[in-house]
Design a protein around this motif. Structure first.
Motif, PDB file in Angstrom:
ATOM      1  N   LEU A   1      72.656  52.198  70.580  1.00  7.63           N
ATOM      2  CA  LEU A   1      72.807  51.293  71.721  1.00  7.63           C
ATOM      3  C   LEU A   1      73.347  49.940  71.286  1.00  7.63           C
ATOM      4  N   ALA A   2      72.955  49.500  70.086  1.00  2.55           N
ATOM      5  CA  ALA A   2      73.471  48.223  69.570  1.00  2.55           C
ATOM      6  C   ALA A   2      74.984  48.292  69.450  1.00  2.55           C
ATOM      7  N   ALA A   3      75.461  49.397  68.892  1.00  2.00           N
ATOM      8  CA  ALA A   3      76.908  49.560  68.736  1.00  2.00           C
ATOM      9  C   ALA A   3      77.581  49.597  70.108  1.00  2.00           C
ATOM     10  N   GLY A   4      76.975  50.315  71.041  1.00  2.00           N
ATOM     11  CA  GLY A   4      77.532  50.404  72.394  1.00  2.00           C
ATOM     12  C   GLY A   4      77.581  49.034  73.057  1.00  2.00           C
ATOM     13  N   ASN A   5      76.518  48.272  72.918  1.00  2.00           N
ATOM     14  CA  ASN A   5      76.461  46.942  73.539  1.00  2.00           C
ATOM     15  C   ASN A   5      77.515  46.007  72.941  1.00  2.00           C
ATOM     16  N   LEU A   6      77.618  46.019  71.611  1.00  2.00           N
ATOM     17  CA  LEU A   6      78.582  45.122  70.962  1.00  2.00           C
ATOM     18  C   LEU A   6      80.013  45.524  71.326  1.00  2.00           C
ATOM     19  N   ARG A   7      80.206  46.834  71.415  1.00  2.00           N
ATOM     20  CA  ARG A   7      81.530  47.339  71.799  1.00  2.00           C
ATOM     21  C   ARG A   7      81.874  46.864  73.209  1.00  2.00           C
ATOM     22  N   PHE A   8      80.914  46.987  74.101  1.00  4.62           N
ATOM     23  CA  PHE A   8      81.101  46.568  75.494  1.00  4.62           C
ATOM     24  C   PHE A   8      81.329  45.051  75.569  1.00  4.62           C
ATOM     25  N   SER A   9      80.534  44.346  74.788  1.00  2.00           N
ATOM     26  CA  SER A   9      80.588  42.892  74.839  1.00  2.00           C
ATOM     27  C   SER A   9      81.902  42.352  74.282  1.00  2.00           C
ATOM     28  N   LEU A  10      82.363  42.967  73.193  1.00  2.00           N
ATOM     29  CA  LEU A  10      83.563  42.455  72.519  1.00  2.00           C
ATOM     30  C   LEU A  10      84.818  43.247  72.895  1.00  2.00           C
ATOM     31  N   SER A  11      84.661  44.178  73.824  1.00  2.00           N
ATOM     32  CA  SER A  11      85.780  45.027  74.279  1.00  2.00           C
ATOM     33  C   SER A  11      86.447  45.732  73.103  1.00  2.00           C
ATOM     34  N   LEU A  12      85.633  46.324  72.250  1.00  2.00           N
ATOM     35  CA  LEU A  12      86.164  47.038  71.083  1.00  2.00           C
ATOM     36  C   LEU A  12      86.426  48.489  71.454  1.00  2.00           C
ATOM     37  N   ARG A  13      87.248  49.132  70.646  1.00  2.76           N
ATOM     38  CA  ARG A  13      87.536  50.546  70.888  1.00  2.76           C
ATOM     39  C   ARG A  13      86.377  51.395  70.380  1.00  2.76           C
ATOM     40  N   ALA A  14      86.254  52.564  70.987  1.00  4.76           N
ATOM     41  CA  ALA A  14      85.201  53.479  70.549  1.00  4.76           C
ATOM     42  C   ALA A  14      85.505  53.952  69.130  1.00  4.76           C
ATOM     43  N   GLY A  15      84.473  54.136  68.343  1.00  6.99           N
ATOM     44  CA  GLY A  15      84.667  54.602  66.977  1.00  6.99           C
ATOM     45  C   GLY A  15      83.328  54.649  66.271  1.00  6.99           C
ATOM     46  N   ARG A  16      83.363  55.195  65.075  1.00  5.40           N
ATOM     47  CA  ARG A  16      82.090  55.346  64.379  1.00  5.40           C
ATOM     48  C   ARG A  16      81.814  54.219  63.391  1.00  5.40           C
TER      49      ARG A  16
ATOM     50  N   ILE B   1      66.972  55.224  52.213  1.00  4.11           N
ATOM     51  CA  ILE B   1      67.033  56.631  52.634  1.00  4.11           C
ATOM     52  C   ILE B   1      67.152  56.709  54.154  1.00  4.11           C
ATOM     53  N   MET B   2      66.319  55.918  54.832  1.00  2.00           N
ATOM     54  CA  MET B   2      66.233  56.017  56.293  1.00  2.00           C
ATOM     55  C   MET B   2      67.492  55.463  56.970  1.00  2.00           C
ATOM     56  N   ALA B   3      68.002  54.342  56.464  1.00  2.42           N
ATOM     57  CA  ALA B   3      69.130  53.687  57.151  1.00  2.42           C
ATOM     58  C   ALA B   3      70.361  54.600  57.254  1.00  2.42           C
ATOM     59  N   PRO B   4      70.810  55.235  56.168  1.00  8.42           N
ATOM     60  CA  PRO B   4      71.984  56.111  56.320  1.00  8.42           C
ATOM     61  C   PRO B   4      71.725  57.314  57.221  1.00  8.42           C
ATOM     62  N   VAL B   5      70.523  57.852  57.158  1.00  7.08           N
ATOM     63  CA  VAL B   5      70.212  59.007  58.016  1.00  7.08           C
ATOM     64  C   VAL B   5      70.295  58.580  59.482  1.00  7.08           C
ATOM     65  N   CYS B   6      69.715  57.414  59.782  1.00  2.00           N
ATOM     66  CA  CYS B   6      69.771  56.908  61.163  1.00  2.00           C
ATOM     67  C   CYS B   6      71.205  56.519  61.532  1.00  2.00           C
ATOM     68  N   ALA B   7      71.953  55.999  60.552  1.00  4.47           N
ATOM     69  CA  ALA B   7      73.346  55.619  60.828  1.00  4.47           C
ATOM     70  C   ALA B   7      74.151  56.846  61.231  1.00  4.47           C
ATOM     71  N   ALA B   8      73.942  57.936  60.502  1.00  4.14           N
ATOM     72  CA  ALA B   8      74.668  59.169  60.811  1.00  4.14           C
ATOM     73  C   ALA B   8      74.336  59.645  62.225  1.00  4.14           C
ATOM     74  N   ALA B   9      73.037  59.546  62.594  1.00  2.00           N
ATOM     75  CA  ALA B   9      72.636  59.977  63.937  1.00  2.00           C
ATOM     76  C   ALA B   9      73.182  59.020  64.991  1.00  2.00           C
ATOM     77  N   ALA B  10      73.170  57.708  64.670  1.00  2.00           N
ATOM     78  CA  ALA B  10      73.624  56.710  65.654  1.00  2.00           C
ATOM     79  C   ALA B  10      75.127  56.784  65.871  1.00  2.00           C
ATOM     80  N   ALA B  11      75.854  57.232  64.852  1.00  3.62           N
ATOM     81  CA  ALA B  11      77.313  57.310  64.966  1.00  3.62           C
ATOM     82  C   ALA B  11      77.745  58.454  65.875  1.00  3.62           C
ATOM     83  N   GLY B  12      76.847  59.380  66.112  1.00  5.73           N
ATOM     84  CA  GLY B  12      77.175  60.519  66.975  1.00  5.73           C
ATOM     85  C   GLY B  12      76.875  60.217  68.429  1.00  5.73           C
TER      86      GLY B  12
END
Lengths: 373, 386
Positions: free
Chosen positions: A288-303, A126-137
Motif C-alpha cells: 500500500l505504501a508503494a501504491g500511495n506514493l505512486r498515486f501521490s507522485l503520479s509514478l508509473r506502475a512497476g516493481r 530475512i523478513m524484509a526481502p521476503v515481504c518485499a517480494a510479496a509486496a511487489a506482487g
C-alpha cells in the motif's frame, strides 16, 4: 491495479484480522493488565463501541461510491486533488515507517523470546526481502495467504487455551472492578487496533463489492474473543500484577505448557508461527505504501517502488533504537499515538466534508429535477 | 523481473548457515548429544553475592551427572559462569525441574531469583521450588551419593508428597502469583539427611526429608510451619490429601485414622460494628484404619462419635494455630485473599491491616467411618456386601 487483482470481502476481512493479530501480540495483554488490571476483561467488550463508531465512519465515507474507490480516491474527492495526493503520500511514508517499526519489533520479539544469542539485523534482513517480494506482487495472493493463515492462528490460540485451561485460577479474574477511566482507556487501546482496517482502506479499491455487515461482524466478534481469551488466560494464570510485569505474558504462558506430558518448551514454535501475521501485515503495508506514493507522485506502475519501500523500511528498522526503554516508549506511546492520529484523526475532517458534499449533491439533483420538470 | 525478485528474496537464506555456531539464527543451535540438561539449580547466599550450583541429568552411558558450582554476583552472570566451568558438554537450563534455595539466601530475599525465572527464557516457571531448612542448596546438590543425585531425591520427594498429600510442592509460578497477589506464599521446606547407615544397596550421601513449609513474605523467608501447622496450611489451601491421625481410645490405647478433606469453605462476613470475620468450615472424612486398643466397644456409635469429636478438636486447634500465625506474621500465606475474592470482594479494598484485625471462627465437622463396616452399602467407604 490489474484486472485480476480483485479481493472478495472475505479475503479483505481476513487480511485485516490477521494484521490485527500481528499487532495485538506486541502489547496485549500486558499493557491492558498494567492499565486496568482485571478491568481489562471489561475493556474488551467495551472496545466494541469505539470500533463500531470507526466502522460506521468508514461506511459513511465509502457510501454511494462506485466500486474501485479506495481511501486515495476518497481523499482526492473530498479534499481536492493536490491535498488528497499529499495526504495519500503522507500515509505512504507512514506505512514505510510503520513497516520498519513492525520489522524491528518482530525481530526483537524473536530475540527476547527465543534467539537470545543473535542480533536483530538477522531477522530484519530475512523478513524484509521476503515481504518485499510479496509486496511487489498483487494484493490478492497476500489476502489469500491471510485466508490460509487465519485458521492456523485461530487453531493455535484455541489449542493453547485448551492446554492451559486446567491450570487457570479463575479467582484471579475476580472481582471485576467498575468501569472507570482506566478501563475506558484500555477499551480505546483495543479499538486502536482497528486503525489497521482504516489503513488497509487504501486497498479497498480492489474490493469486488462493498463490505456488508455479515462480512465483518463475525470476525470483529472473533477478534474481540481472541483478545478476551488471551487476557483471561494470562490473568488467570499469572494474576494482574505478574501479567503487567512480564514482557510477553502470552508467550510466557506457552513456555510452561506441556503437551500430553510429553512435549515441553513449545513456545519457539508458537512464536515462530506469529511470523505469518507479521508477514501479511508488513507486506500489505509495503504494497500500500508503494501504491500511495505512486498515486501521490503520479509514478508509473512497476516493481521497483515496493522494493525501494521495503529497503527503506528495513533501514528504518535497523536505525530504530534497540534499548528496552526506547522500544517500550515507541511501542506504547509514539506508535499507538501516531496510529490513532492517522487512523481516527482524518475522520472529523472528512466526515463533515462528505456530509456537506452529499447534501450539496442532493440539492443539485433536486434542483436539476425541478428544472427538468 | 520476477526472477530477480526471487533471487533477492532468496539471498537472506545465506544467513541460515547450517548447524555451526555463528551470528545467524542458528547461533543457539545445540547438538543434543553434547547437552548437559540441568535438572536442579541451587542458589545460596555468599557474602555480597551468591553461590549457584547446578546438577545435570544422568547421561545414558551411566556416567555420573555433571555437578558444578560457582560464586557469583548475580544469577544471569552465574549461569554464564557455570557454563564455563562445566566438565563436559554444554549446560542447558531450559528443562530445569527443581529450584532449590538455601535458607540464608531465602531469608535475604528470594524475589530476585523468582523475578529472574519469570523473565529469563532459559528457565521456566513450572520448576518446583524448595527451601533447604538449616542448610544450603550447594551442600544438597554436591553431597549426593555416587549412584544417585539430588534430582533423584527431589523427584522421589515430590512424587511421595503428591501421593501422600501432607504438603504440596509449589512451583515458581504458583509462588510468584501468590507473592504478587497476596503478598505471601508457602514454599516446600526440606532438611538434608545423611543416608549413612540407612541406605544399603547404594553409596551413602546427603538426601533430603520433608520439613514443613517455609513462609515467604514480600519475597523473603520469615519462618517455617512445622508438622501439624503445615498440615493445617495444606488443608486451608485445599492441597491436603489423605494423612494419618492417631486418636486416643480413652483407655490407654490408640486408634489410627486416615483423614482426608477437601478445601474448606471460607466465607468473609462483616460482623456488627464493621469488624471482618472469617468463617472457616471443614468437613473431613476420618476413616478408622487400625486399632491398638483393648476396648471392644471402640466401634460403637458412641465411641465413634467421641473419636470424631476428638479428631475435630485436634484439627480445629491446628487450623486456629495456623490462622493465628498468619495473622501474627501479617502474611497471607494461606491465600485467604483468594477466598475473599471468590466472594466478589477485592482484598485491596479492605483496610491494610485487615489480616491482623481479622476475627476467625473455625468449625470442623468430621464424619467417621471404619473400613470394615459390613452394613454400609457397596461402593461406600465402608465396603460391604456386593
Amino acid at each position: 491495479m490489474t484486472r485480476q487483482d480483485r479481493l472478495s470481502p472475505r479475503q479483505f476481512v481476513a487480511a485485516v484480522f490477521l494484521s490485527a493479530l500481528s499487532l495485538l501480540i506486541r502489547r496485549f495483554p500486558r499493557s491492558l493488565a498494567a492499565r486496568a488490571g482485571r478491568g481489562a476483561l471489561l475493556a474488551v467488550p467495551l472496545s466494541a463501541l469505539p470500533m463500531l463508531a470507526l466502522i460506521a465512519a468508514a461506511y459513511l465515507l465509502f457510501r454511494r461510491r462506485a466500486a474501485g474507490s479506495g481511501l486515495s480516491e476518497v481523499f482526492t474527492d473530498l479534499l481536492g486533488r493536490t491535498p488528497g495526493r499529499l495526504l495519500t503520500g503522507l500515509y505512504g511514508l507512514w506505512f514505510v515507517l510503520y513497516a520498519g517499526f513492525l520489522l524491528r519489533t518482530g525481530a526483537d520479539r524473536m530475540l527476547t523470546a527465543v534467539y537470545t544469542g543473535t542480533q536483530p539485523w538477522v531477522f530484519i534482513c530475512i523478513m524484509a526481502p521476503v515481504c518485499a517480494a510479496a509486496a511487489a506482487g498483487r494484493l490478492l495472493p497476500l489476502a489469500r495467504s491471510a485466508m490460509i493463515f487465519r485458521p492456523l492462528m485461530l487453531g493455535l490460540i484455541l489449542a493453547v487455551a485448551l492446554l492451559t485451561a486446567k491450570d487457570l485460577d479463575l479467582t484471579l479474574l475476580r472481582p471485576l472492578p467498575p468501569v472507570d477511566a482506566a478501563v475506558a482507556a484500555s477499551a480505546l487501546e483495543i479499538a486502536n487496533l482497528l486503525t489497521i482496517a482504516f489503513f488497509l482502506g487504501f486497498g479497498a479499491d480492489r474490493l469486488e463489492r462493498p463490505l456488508r455487515v455479515r462480512d465483518w461482524a463475525p470476525w470483529l466478534a472473533a477478534l474481540l474473543g481472541v483478545i478476551g481469551l488471551m487476557t483471561a488466560l494470562c490473568l488467570g494464570m499469572f494474576g494482574q500484577e505478574l501479567t503487567a510485569k512480564l514482557r510477553f505474558p502470552y508467550f510466557m504462558l506457552v513456555r510452561d505448557l506441556t503437551v500430553l506430558g510429553a512435549l515441553e518448551r513449545v513456545e519457539p514454535v508458537v512464536i515462530a508461527l506469529w511470523v505469518f501475521p507479521d508477514f501479511v501485515l508488513i507486506s500489505l503495508l509495503l504494497h500500500l505504501a508503494a501504491g500511495n506514493l505512486r498515486f501521490s507522485l503520479s509514478l508509473r506502475a512497476g516493481r521497483a517502488l515496493p522494493l525501494l519501500c521495503a529497503a527503506a523500511a528495513a533501514a528504518a528498522a535497523l536505525a530504530l533504537p534497540g534499548g528496552i526503554d526506547a522500544q517500550r516508549r515507541l511501542s506504547e506511546r509514539v506508535v499507538p499515538i501516531l496510529c490513532a492520529a492517522l487512523g481516527f484523526g482524518p475522520l472529523p475532517l472528512l466526515l463533515p466534508i462528505a456530509a456537506l458534499r452529499e447534501r450539496t449533491q442532493k440539492r443539485t439533483r433536486a434542483h436539476d429535477r425541478r428544472n427538468q420538470a | 523481473m520476477k526472477r530477480s525478485v526471487l533471487v533477492i528474496a532468496a539471498l537472506p537464506l545465506l544467513l541460515l548457515n547450517g548447524c555451526g555456531h555463528s551470528r545467524g539464527i542458528y547461533s543457539n543451535y545445540r547438538n543434543v548429544e553434547e547437552l548437559q540438561l540441568v535438572r536442579t539449580l541451587g542458589v545460596d547466599a555468599s557474602g555480597e553475592g551468591l553461590v549457584l550450583s547446578a546438577a545435570a541429568g544422568r547421561p545414558q552411558n551411566g556416567t555420573p551427572p555433571a555437578i558444578v558450582r560457582r560464586s557469583v554476583l548475580s544469577v544471569p552472570q552465574g549461569m554464564d559462569a557455570l557454563q564455563r566451568r562445566t566438565p563436559r558438554g554444554q549446560l542447558y537450563f531450559a528443562h530445569t525441574q527443581y529450584l532449590v534455595l538455601g535458607q540464608a539466601f531465602a531469608e535475604t530475599g528470594a524475589d530476585g531469583i523468582l523475578d529472574f525465572v519469570e523473565r529469563d527464557i532459559r528457565t521456566r516457571m513450572g520448576a518446583s521450588l524448595f527451601v533447604v531448612r538449616g542448610g544450603t542448596a550447594e551442600a544438597l546438590i554436591t553431597g549426593s551419593g555416587k549412584d544417585w543425585d539430588v534430582s533423584d531425591v527431589l523427584t522421589a520427594l515430590k512424587s511421595e508428597t503428591d501421593e501422600r498429600g501432607e504438603s504440596h510442592v509449589f512451583d515458581v509460578r504458583e509462588t510468584a502469583v501468590a507473592l504478587s497477589e497476596y503478598g505471601a506464599a508457602l514454599v516446600y521446606a526440606l532438611r538434608p539427611a545423611d543416608t549413612e547407615g540407612s541406605v544399603f544397596a547404594l553409596t551413602p550421601g546427603l538426601a533430603a526429608v520433608p520439613d514443613g513449609y517455609g513462609i515467604l513474605r514480600g519475597g523473603a523467608l520469615i519462618g517455617f510451619l512445622d508438622g501439624a501447622q503445615s498440615r493445617a496450611a495444606s488443608l486451608m489451601l485445599g492441597k491436603l490429601g489423605t494423612v494419618t491421625q492417631e486418636l486416643p481410645d480413652g483407655a490407654g490405647g490408640k486408634v489410627t485414622a486416615e483423614l482426608s478433606c477437601g478445601a474448606p469453605e471460607i466465607t468473609l462476613v462483616r460482623a456488627a460494628g464493621g469488624a471482618l470475620c472469617l468463617s472457616v468450615r471443614a468437613a473431613p472424612t476420618v476413616v478408622i484404619a487400625a486399632l491398638d486398643t483393648a476396648r471392644e466397644d471402640v466401634l460403637d456409635d458412641a465411641s465413634l462419635e467421641a473419636l470424631a469429636a476428638e479428631s475435630g478438636v485436634r484439627l480445629r486447634r491446628d487450623l486456629e494455630a495456623v490462622l493465628a500465625r498468619s495473622r501474627a506474621e501479617n502474611a497471607d500465606f494461606l491465600s485467604l485473599g483468594r477466598a475473599i475474592r471468590a466472594q466478589g470482594i477485592d482484598p485491596g479494598s479492605l483496610p491494610s491491616d485487615w489480616l491482623r484485625t481479622l476475627k476467625v471462627s473455625v468449625s470442623v465437622e468430621p464424619l467417621v467411618r471404619h473400613s470394615y463396616d459390613m452394613d454400609a452399602p457397596a461402593g461406600t467407604d465402608g465396603g460391604g456386601a456386593a
